[in-house]
Design a protein around this motif. Structure first.
Motif, PDB file in Angstrom:
ATOM      1  N   GLN A 155      36.935  30.261  30.472  1.00  0.00           N
ATOM      2  CA  GLN A 155      38.197  30.986  30.588  1.00  0.00           C
ATOM      3  C   GLN A 155      38.084  32.101  31.621  1.00  0.00           C
ATOM      4  O   GLN A 155      39.013  32.336  32.406  1.00  0.00           O
ATOM      5  N   ALA A 156      36.951  32.768  31.645  1.00  0.00           N
ATOM      6  CA  ALA A 156      36.747  33.852  32.607  1.00  0.00           C
ATOM      7  C   ALA A 156      36.727  33.353  34.046  1.00  0.00           C
ATOM      8  O   ALA A 156      37.081  34.094  34.968  1.00  0.00           O
ATOM      9  N   MET A 157      36.320  32.092  34.248  1.00  0.00           N
ATOM     10  CA  MET A 157      36.306  31.538  35.599  1.00  0.00           C
ATOM     11  C   MET A 157      37.703  31.500  36.209  1.00  0.00           C
ATOM     12  O   MET A 157      37.866  31.539  37.431  1.00  0.00           O
ATOM     13  N   ALA A 158      38.726  31.425  35.370  1.00  0.00           N
ATOM     14  CA  ALA A 158      40.105  31.363  35.872  1.00  0.00           C
ATOM     15  C   ALA A 158      40.560  32.684  36.453  1.00  0.00           C
ATOM     16  O   ALA A 158      41.522  32.725  37.227  1.00  0.00           O
ATOM     17  N   GLY A 159      39.904  33.776  36.100  1.00  0.00           N
ATOM     18  CA  GLY A 159      40.312  35.077  36.579  1.00  0.00           C
ATOM     19  C   GLY A 159      41.671  35.463  36.030  1.00  0.00           C
ATOM     20  O   GLY A 159      41.964  35.254  34.843  1.00  0.00           O
ATOM     21  N   SER A 160      42.525  35.965  36.886  1.00  0.00           N
ATOM     22  CA  SER A 160      43.849  36.428  36.445  1.00  0.00           C
ATOM     23  C   SER A 160      44.922  35.346  36.559  1.00  0.00           C
ATOM     24  O   SER A 160      46.085  35.600  36.252  1.00  0.00           O
ATOM     25  N   ARG A 161      44.555  34.143  36.990  1.00  0.00           N
ATOM     26  CA  ARG A 161      45.547  33.083  37.139  1.00  0.00           C
ATOM     27  C   ARG A 161      46.077  32.633  35.779  1.00  0.00           C
ATOM     28  O   ARG A 161      45.329  32.524  34.826  1.00  0.00           O
TER      29      ARG A 161
END
Length: 325
Positions: free
Chosen positions: A290-296
């Motif tokens: 989930q963190a890999m998505a960043g703010s998207r």
């Protein structure tokens, strides 16, 4: 090229291309069949080689099968057929993930960038876990790679330096967790094969790469943490080029589309002499994925790809076309 009959040599060509696809730990989680009445290749998931710790939802299995489906499409066009793909076509047959129907001669421009180049790249594509050079992949090649993902209904983002470092840190955190998790380490080790082993599955020791002496590139340590035997260290490229493959949704159909996008990207890179390796570790931990998505918003990361110029990767074994069905 004129369309040909679906004879034994054609089937062998199609399946040889399919099984050359990349798969998680080279588990090759697919089975193939032929429906002669509809001239269709049936693609099923093979649940005999699961990864319950690494891939509990079978997401990576579906990506792997999707990559094999894309290779079938490329090989079909190479033989002169127009492939029609249906994903998960039968609700009462959940293991049937796709059918690739050979509908007739290719009419008009191909939906693929260049079927001949892509077909030639199938045999040359290998995962390279070695250090790359500092040479930057030109923007036109990167744009072709991102366009390849988009053509398959996925996204491929090439991040800036700051985001690249963040993605590498998340991958390193996942690698650290995996290394000290006994069950995960044991599972990965079962897929290592010693030199001279005739097993058609798994990752040979000769295909493993060194560790990054600087610690910037978190290559997967298949052997686990010390005191287990450790791979040698070398200096990797200072400026790492990454691409994040993601989809807007996270359904099983999206995993299959992402797998096709992945293979289209990898073959496009290979056709340009670009080496690739896959960093999957962060995808194996829900919070890190989930963190890999960043703010998207509506971004579901599927895989992190490292790419650049450098030595080719070692060959990994494949089941023969007779073993694959």
């Amino acid at each position: 090229m004129q369309s040909r009959e679906v004879d034994a040599p054609a089937v062998q060509t199609l399946l040889a291309a399919a099984v050359a696809a990349p798969s998680i730990h080279n588990t090759q989680p697919w089975r193939f069949g032929l429906d002669p009445d509809s001239r269709s290749i049936l693609v099923r998931v093979d649940r005999r080689r699961p990864l319950p710790m690494t891939d509990p939802q079978s997401r990576a299995q579906y990506l792997s099968v999707g990559a094999a489906v894309f290779n079938l499409r490329v090989a079909a066009e190479h033989l002169g057929w127009e492939p029609l793909v249906r994903l998960r076509p039968a609700e009462d047959d959940p293991d049937l993930l796709a059918t690739v129907q050979l509908t007739g001669p290719v009419a008009g421009p191909s939906a693929l960038r260049d079927p001949r180049e892509l077909y030639g790249a199938i045999e040359r594509r290998r995962t390279s876990r070695m250090p790359f050079t500092g040479r930057t992949v030109p923007d036109p090649v990167v744009m072709e790679m991102t366009g390849a993902a988009r053509a398959e209904g996925a996204h491929l983002d090439v991040p800036d330096i700051v985001t690249t470092r963040r993605l590498l840190r998340l991958t390193a955190a996942a690698e650290s967790r995996n290394a000290v998790h006994p069950a995960r380490t044991a599972e990965v080790r079962t897929w290592l094969t010693a030199p001279g082993t005739a097993a058609p599955y798994g990752v040979p020791l000769t295909a493993l790469g060194p560790r990054d002496a600087s610690g910037r590139v978190p290559v997967r340590a298949f052997t686990g943490a010390p005191p287990a035997p450790q791979l040698p260290t070398l200096r990797f490229e200072r400026h790492v080029q990454l691409a994040l493959l993601w989809t807007n949704h996270d359904r099983r159909e999206d995993w299959l589309r992402a797998g096709q996008a992945l293979e289209r990207v990898l073959l496009t890179a290979t056709a340009h002499g670009v080496r690739t390796s896959m960093l999957h570790q962060a995808m194996e931990w829900p919070d890190l994925r989930q963190a890999m998505a960043g703010s998207r918003r509506r971004c579901h990361p599927q895989l992190l790809i490292r790419f650049g110029y450098g030595p080719d990767g070692a060959r990994t074994p494949r089941a023969t076309a007779d073993e694959a069905p």
